[in-house]
Design a protein around this motif. Structure first.
Motif, PDB file in Angstrom:
ATOM      1  N   ILE A   1      -3.176   9.198   5.958  1.00 58.03           N
ATOM      2  CA  ILE A   1      -2.217   8.694   4.974  1.00 58.03           C
ATOM      3  C   ILE A   1      -2.889   8.703   3.607  1.00 58.03           C
ATOM      4  CG2 ILE A   1      -2.905   6.263   5.231  1.00 58.03           C
ATOM      5  CD1 ILE A   1       0.136   5.584   5.055  1.00 58.03           C
ATOM      6  N   ASN A   2      -2.095   8.854   2.537  1.00 56.16           N
ATOM      7  CA  ASN A   2      -2.694   8.820   1.204  1.00 56.16           C
ATOM      8  C   ASN A   2      -3.023   7.388   0.811  1.00 56.16           C
ATOM      9  OD1 ASN A   2      -0.492   7.633  -0.567  1.00 56.16           O
ATOM     10  ND2 ASN A   2       0.651   9.407   0.208  1.00 56.16           N
ATOM     11  N   VAL A   3      -3.827   7.259  -0.213  1.00 57.48           N
ATOM     12  CA  VAL A   3      -4.353   5.949  -0.604  1.00 57.48           C
ATOM     13  C   VAL A   3      -3.245   4.981  -0.988  1.00 57.48           C
ATOM     14  CG1 VAL A   3      -5.745   4.752  -2.338  1.00 57.48           C
ATOM     15  CG2 VAL A   3      -6.586   6.872  -1.303  1.00 57.48           C
ATOM     16  N   TYR A   4      -2.283   5.417  -1.793  1.00 54.41           N
ATOM     17  CA  TYR A   4      -1.225   4.490  -2.208  1.00 54.41           C
ATOM     18  C   TYR A   4      -0.383   4.070  -1.010  1.00 54.41           C
ATOM     19  CZ  TYR A   4       2.427   2.240  -4.908  1.00 54.41           C
ATOM     20  OH  TYR A   4       3.303   1.303  -5.405  1.00 54.41           O
ATOM     21  N   ASP A   5       0.019   5.034  -0.191  1.00 55.78           N
ATOM     22  CA  ASP A   5       0.879   4.716   0.947  1.00 55.78           C
ATOM     23  C   ASP A   5       0.169   3.898   2.011  1.00 55.78           C
ATOM     24  OD1 ASP A   5       3.004   5.955  -0.236  1.00 55.78           O
ATOM     25  OD2 ASP A   5       2.941   7.761   1.001  1.00 55.78           O
TER      26      ASP A   5
ATOM     27  N   GLN B   1      -9.986   8.478   2.828  1.00 55.20           N
ATOM     28  CA  GLN B   1     -11.114   9.054   3.548  1.00 55.20           C
ATOM     29  C   GLN B   1     -11.577   8.181   4.715  1.00 55.20           C
ATOM     30  OE1 GLN B   1     -12.606  12.262   2.607  1.00 55.20           O
ATOM     31  NE2 GLN B   1     -10.517  12.137   1.826  1.00 55.20           N
ATOM     32  N   ASP B   2     -11.421   6.870   4.583  1.00 53.05           N
ATOM     33  CA  ASP B   2     -11.997   5.965   5.568  1.00 53.05           C
ATOM     34  C   ASP B   2     -10.981   5.326   6.508  1.00 53.05           C
ATOM     35  OD1 ASP B   2     -14.467   6.464   4.632  1.00 53.05           O
ATOM     36  OD2 ASP B   2     -14.737   4.593   3.546  1.00 53.05           O
ATOM     37  N   TYR B   3      -9.692   5.437   6.193  1.00 52.23           N
ATOM     38  CA  TYR B   3      -8.710   4.707   6.978  1.00 52.23           C
ATOM     39  C   TYR B   3      -7.575   5.590   7.468  1.00 52.23           C
ATOM     40  CZ  TYR B   3     -10.891   0.264   6.042  1.00 52.23           C
ATOM     41  OH  TYR B   3     -11.790  -0.765   6.009  1.00 52.23           O
ATOM     42  N   VAL B   4      -7.030   5.201   8.617  1.00 54.93           N
ATOM     43  CA  VAL B   4      -5.841   5.826   9.184  1.00 54.93           C
ATOM     44  C   VAL B   4      -4.870   4.707   9.536  1.00 54.93           C
ATOM     45  CG1 VAL B   4      -7.027   7.854  10.100  1.00 54.93           C
ATOM     46  CG2 VAL B   4      -6.899   5.771  11.488  1.00 54.93           C
TER      47      VAL B   4
END
Length: 530
Positions: free
Chosen positions: A170-174, A147-150
């Motif tokens: 991007i998803n959290v794990y990736d 939600q907060d990062y790209v």
């Protein structure tokens, strides 16, 4: 049902950890070089109205670097993060985060005043319910957008110096896979030229602090997307293991029945797509990994090159490594001898501490042994075993810190490879963290390891160890001081006796010295022997 509930929690929680804050991935922020987002609590930049922090110029280290990277001004990661931003939030007290909206590691509560220490446990000591929850959390992170990062899909130059932002979700794990890739990728020099001898997370002093921060951030991200504030990363104690004990469908995925290089279809990880594994392709295109899927996780444990990694690490290897007193030495890279960091990382022999990059020991040995996605540095975090492995590596780092109790000054302040000096900011983290800030015991950062919570006697022995080592280093001085003290004692005693004889003319029982001659001689001998 569990995944549905976790997905619902994501809607009401705001995770905050990672690389480029979404709030700063725009033309205005890039052209102004300012990343000071408002804190949701009061709407002011960095929560300044609530005294949480303020927008400040970044203070970069001016300490000289080592000779490994002979360029300047060619890599976006130099003097991180100044190519992108030169003003960020500087948080006060125990506040942390790109907008000062979080608590520092080890603190909690509305004002970040409550200290906490959580325990990381052996993955094999988890109950079935706890283990299944851990696996579900991993899978959730792989399927939930951050939600907060790209992430950046182009260099700053390719972004036309900020006027053409190139970012994607991007998803959290990736997100964490990509950060590991970005820190270790080659430098793009233009045309088809690259510089490979560069790594902001490996092969230098920052290896252990960098991965310590990486795990702390990953751990907090899982806590926030799941709402499980008590979650901690489990570790795999691989000492003396005869094979990959976690490589089965109950844990991290077994072997595919017809293709030994893939995971069993019964494992949830068999459907995962890896990213950032094609470094040569990115280099030839002079581009960055865009985090698109590149195929399934590959793993074929034990079928690796035995000439490079003949076996998994032993308890003896770990104990020898822990006995090394120098954290870093010499060139402070993979050629360092008698370096605890280089030996634990695996570029030095775990029985001699002499550098031998042709062999892989300790940390490196596990990566090579897995013989797949985990064996290539830039994309190694694609395999979820990475988390279990590095948690145990961090626990060895923690044992060394507790045994030797180094001062912060032990971590090199200058002349380390680029990005690895004590005051350098770690690539590619925003909020900013310096290497030296994580060269301290884990309990100060809010976590401990189950197997390190030892009985009081062992703790007392660990407490004495550094002082005994210091005593051995100054033993000759102590002996000399004892001899000198004995001589002074003898001279003073002789003078006292002479004065007494001159004054009283005799040696009555009332005025005899405390030591007769033979006793005085024995006393000097005792001190000298000490």
């Amino acid at each position: 049902m569990l995944l549905f509930a976790l997905g619902f929690l994501l809607v009401i929680l705001q995770p905050s950890t990672g690389q480029f804050p979404r709030a700063c991935a725009n033309v205005q922020s890039l052209l102004s070089k300012e990343c000071c987002p408002p804190w949701d609590g009061d709407g002011s930049p960095c929560g300044e109205l609530s005294s949480r922090g303020s927008c400040q110029n970044i203070l970069l280290s001016q300490a000289p670097l080592g000779p490994q990277f002979p360029f300047s001004g060619v890599d976006d990661r130099e003097d991180w993060p100044s190519v992108f931003y030169n003003r960020t939030c500087r948080c006060e007290g125990n506040f942390m985060g790109f907008s000062c909206g979080e608590c520092k590691f080890g603190f909690s509560g509305p004002n970040c005043t409550e200290r906490q220490v959580k325990t990381r446990r052996n993955v094999f000591q988890l109950t079935t319910s706890e283990k299944n929850k851990f696996l579900a959390y991993l899978n959730l992170a792989k399927n939930i957008p951050s939600q907060d990062y790209v992430i950046a899909t182009g260099t700053y130059t390719q972004m036309n110096n900020g006027s053409n932002p190139m970012f994607r979700d991007i998803n959290v794990y990736d997100l964490f896979v990509w950060m590991h890739y970005y820190a270790s990728r080659d430098t793009l020099l233009g045309g088809s030229n690259v510089w490979r001898d560069i790594d902001f997370a490996h092969e230098a002093p920052g290896f252990l602090p960098w991965h310590r921060v990486f795990l702390l951030m990953w751990e907090r991200q899982i806590q926030r997307i799941t709402g499980d504030e008590n979650f901690t990363i489990p570790y795999w104690d691989w000492r003396d293991a005869e094979d990959c004990e976690v490589c089965n469908d109950e844990y991290m995925g077994g072997r595919h029945p017809t293709n030994p290089n893939l995971l069993s279809p019964a494992s949830i990880f068999s459907s995962w797509q890896v990213i950032c594994t094609r470094s040569e392709e990115y280099n030839s295109q002079q581009g960055l990994c865009s985090a698109t899927g590149e195929g399934p996780i590959r793993r074929n444990p034990g079928n690796n090159d035995k000439s490079r990694t003949p076996r998994l690490p032993s308890s003896a290897d770990v104990e020898f490594c822990l006995s090394l007193t120098q954290y870093e030495s010499g060139p402070m890279d993979k050629m360092a001898n008698y370096s605890f960091r280089n030996t634990l990382e695996g570029f030095a022999d775990p029985q001699t501490a002499i550098s031998n990059p042709a062999q892989s020991g300790l940390h490196n040995a596990l990566h090579i042994y897995m013989n797949g996605s985990m064996s290539q540095v830039q994309g190694s975090a694609n395999d979820p075993i990475f988390v279990l492995h590095h948690a145990f590596v961090d626990s060895i780092f923690e044992r060394w810190l507790r045994r030797h109790r180094p001062m912060l000054e032990v971590y090199p302040a200058a002349n380390a490879p680029i990005g690895h000096n004590r005051e350098n900011y770690m690539v590619p983290f925003i909020p900013l963290y310096r290497n030296g800030e994580f060269f301290k015991p884990s309990r100060e950062l809010g976590y401990d390891y189950e197997y390190l919570q030892e009985p009081a006697l062992q703790s007392f022995q660990d407490f004495l160890t550094p002082y005994l080592q210091q005593a051995r280093q100054i033993w000759a001085w102590l002996v000399g001081a004892a001899v000198f003290g004995g001589i002074i004692t003898a001279v003073l005693t002789g003078l006292i006796r002479a004065c007494q004889k001159k004054k009283g003319g005799g040696t009555s029982s009332e005025i005899q010295p405390l030591l007769i001659e033979s006793e005085d001689y024995n006393n000097k001998s005792y001190q000298s022997n000490f």
